[in-house]
Write an enzyme that holds these catalytic residues in place. Sequence first.
Site, short mmCIF file in Angstrom:
data_model
loop_
_atom_site.label_atom_id
_atom_site.label_comp_id
_atom_site.label_asym_id
_atom_site.label_seq_id
_atom_site.Cartn_x
_atom_site.Cartn_y
_atom_site.Cartn_z
N ASP A 484 0.86 -1.16 0.02
CA ASP A 484 -0.05 0.09 0.20
C ASP A 484 0.96 1.38 -0.02
O ASP A 484 2.31 1.19 0.26
CB ASP A 484 -0.92 -0.23 1.21
CG ASP A 484 -2.22 0.60 1.09
OD1 ASP A 484 -2.37 1.48 -0.08
OD2 ASP A 484 -3.34 0.11 1.72
N ASP A 554 -11.03 2.17 -3.02
CA ASP A 554 -11.69 1.42 -1.67
C ASP A 554 -13.10 1.66 -1.61
O ASP A 554 -14.01 1.39 -0.63
CB ASP A 554 -11.12 2.70 -0.31
CG ASP A 554 -9.53 2.23 0.08
OD1 ASP A 554 -9.37 1.22 -0.20
OD2 ASP A 554 -9.22 2.96 0.69
#
Length: 750
Positions: A484, A554
């Site tokens: 990430d 997301d």
Amino acid sequence: MGVTFEKKRKIFHLFTKHFSYYIHVNKYNYLIHLYSGKYLNDISKERVSERYMERYAFLNDEKKETMDEDYYFSFVASQFEVAPFGKGDKRNSPFIIEGENNTPITNFLFQSYKIIKGPYSKNKYPLPHVKFLSSDVTTLIITLKDEYKEVYLELYYEISEKFDCLIRFSKIINKSSENIKVKKLSSFELDLPSSNYNILALKGTWGNDTEVEMIPLNHSLTKISDNHGGRGFYFNPSVALVSNEASLDSGEVYGFSSIYSSDFSYEFKVDEIDQTRIIGGYNEETFEYLLKENEDIYSFETIIVYSNKGINGMSQLMHNLIRKRILPSTKSIQKDFILLNSWEGFYFDFDTDKIISLVDEAKKCDINLVVIDDGWFKNRNTDTTSLGDWEVDNKKIDLKKVINYAKNLGMKIGLWVEPEMISPISDLFKEHPEYALIPEDYKHPTLFRHQLVLDLTNPKVIDYIFNKISKIFDEYDISYVKWDFNRYLTESYSSFLSTERKKETNYRFILGTYELLNRFNKKYPNILLETCSAGGGRFDLGMLFYSPQIWASDETDITLRASIQYSKNIFYPLRSIGAHVSNRKIGSIQDKACLAFFGTFGYELDITKLNEEDKKQIKFFNSLFKDFHHVVEDGDYYAIFSPFKTNYVAWNVVSKNKKECLVYFMNYKKEQTKSRFLKIKGLAPNKYYFNSLTSDIYKGSFYMNVGLNLSCPMDPYFSALFVLKEIDDIRATIFRKTKQVDGGKRDKLM
Ligand code: GLA
């Protein structure tokens, strides 16, 4: 051979079966762009170049005016391949270099050329790139020299018949003894004789990561760019120029995709006589590079494809090339996994028992990889701490036990990491505050998500962090990593770099990231890598060179997710788009699975809480994955309904042999009965196909020209995934005679 040079008229022709690109070296040694578009086997340099503008004039060595006789060469309006800076062309320029006299006039003139079979050797090329085989391409290298400085420019053109594309990049070499500042460095300039286009850009923000924006060209400079140093939602580094007459399936489209994960820019400038100049390269806002004697610097690569079969034609060219020559082949283990990620189910709130119960339930649902997302390392129970301290939090989770438990069930475990970051509340920051990217004496660096960025311009930091995360992967049997990157760069003037190189920080930072990813892949070829950046904030070909998939957003609610995926599909192969079934409000498990199926496919919810019917659905989709996901992975993609223009989103993917086709459809808001047909694309017109949704058999031409009748009333978010499977003529005829009663009583479709 995809490149020829006609010596007498000094014309280069780069070509594939469908595409031509012509360059002319004029008598002053300027490179003139003659043409790029549909394949053309004849060209006139005069007729193409004529512009009735002010002619080129200059003082010659005897201080006398020299007026150009060739009226068609004019700084004001000629189409350049490398427009000079600081001279008569006042449009934008692709390269700007400045010597020690602070005079940035930049005037690169033709010197020589080389044509080589195969790609340019990338041994010394520091950036991710297209991995062509020698039979894929012919390369043209044109060398230019600045009019006054001993500084050289090399332009590279890799033209591929096989992939019907052109790759552009460049290099500047300082052979003078003075220090040269490279203030602007581009991969390409493309001058087109019309402004009859819209820019198709992907813009976005967190949670709505990619949305198509059509921007009409105009006379002001339009810049599609990013300056975040990575994690830029604002604009994606893939764009297209779509002719005003083009549609999804017809008309001219130029596609551009840059293989770079940091600050890029595309400039679109319509000049005073309505020609368009496009320049793609490093974003000059955050880029300046010092070249000492004998030093050089490359631009990143940009893929250029030309389609006269509309946006879908352009998408297919991009997808083919990316799948075959960019995605890491060593990581082709994607298809072995159906994944369940812990994030949306548990967030930071998990322990050994919870993960084990997830593993148990996953096993029952035919899922074979459980990913422990954020929260497994030292004191990381919120997002405020611990980045940099990559050690298992043994109080919270017994990772060895979890891995062994999974192994006994024939399952695998994956982990989340964020290697480029450092939390101010961490042991690492206590020990090495200098590892954070903060300018000297700068007291108040900006925090995002409570964290700072590591200074990856410093090789010591790269070594440190690689060793730290390696310890985990050496000790624990991990099969998948989610990598990430949750904030962007600010105050990015590294204290590690010398004063004269401060403005190289963003560029050197991404080199550091690539170095880390490269080391990771070399050392762990069997770990499947998925990159991520607060969702899809770093979704580009630079990342896809190292990781075959990127978490797309997301936002997992199908309403926004469908348009996010639709937008990404335009440039990126569907197999690279991370997509999961989650527990968000809108839609059933089935509705969500229909959409996730057209990405990497996986789950992200606490499946222990699902009812039996939902678990049955999960098992059904997992078996569908085994039987049909290869079509999504390797097939030809066709968009059908754009969510930005209609109340629906729909596309289909057809296997290369046209035997299987998967279709996705969703509508956004409730609609009553309405004439509504879903026309499938790319089938074999004379073959019969069995339709899994309606259980009947018609020819490809029927599905393509009449389409599927969806004229019934529809509830919001009704979603469908169906398969069209080719069936041989004999079986089709028997089936149609015995089972398919046209004119009889029919069930409503939905
Ligand atoms: C980012 C990612 C999420 C999740 C969290 C964990 O936001 O996009 O999927 O991994 O970080 O902190």
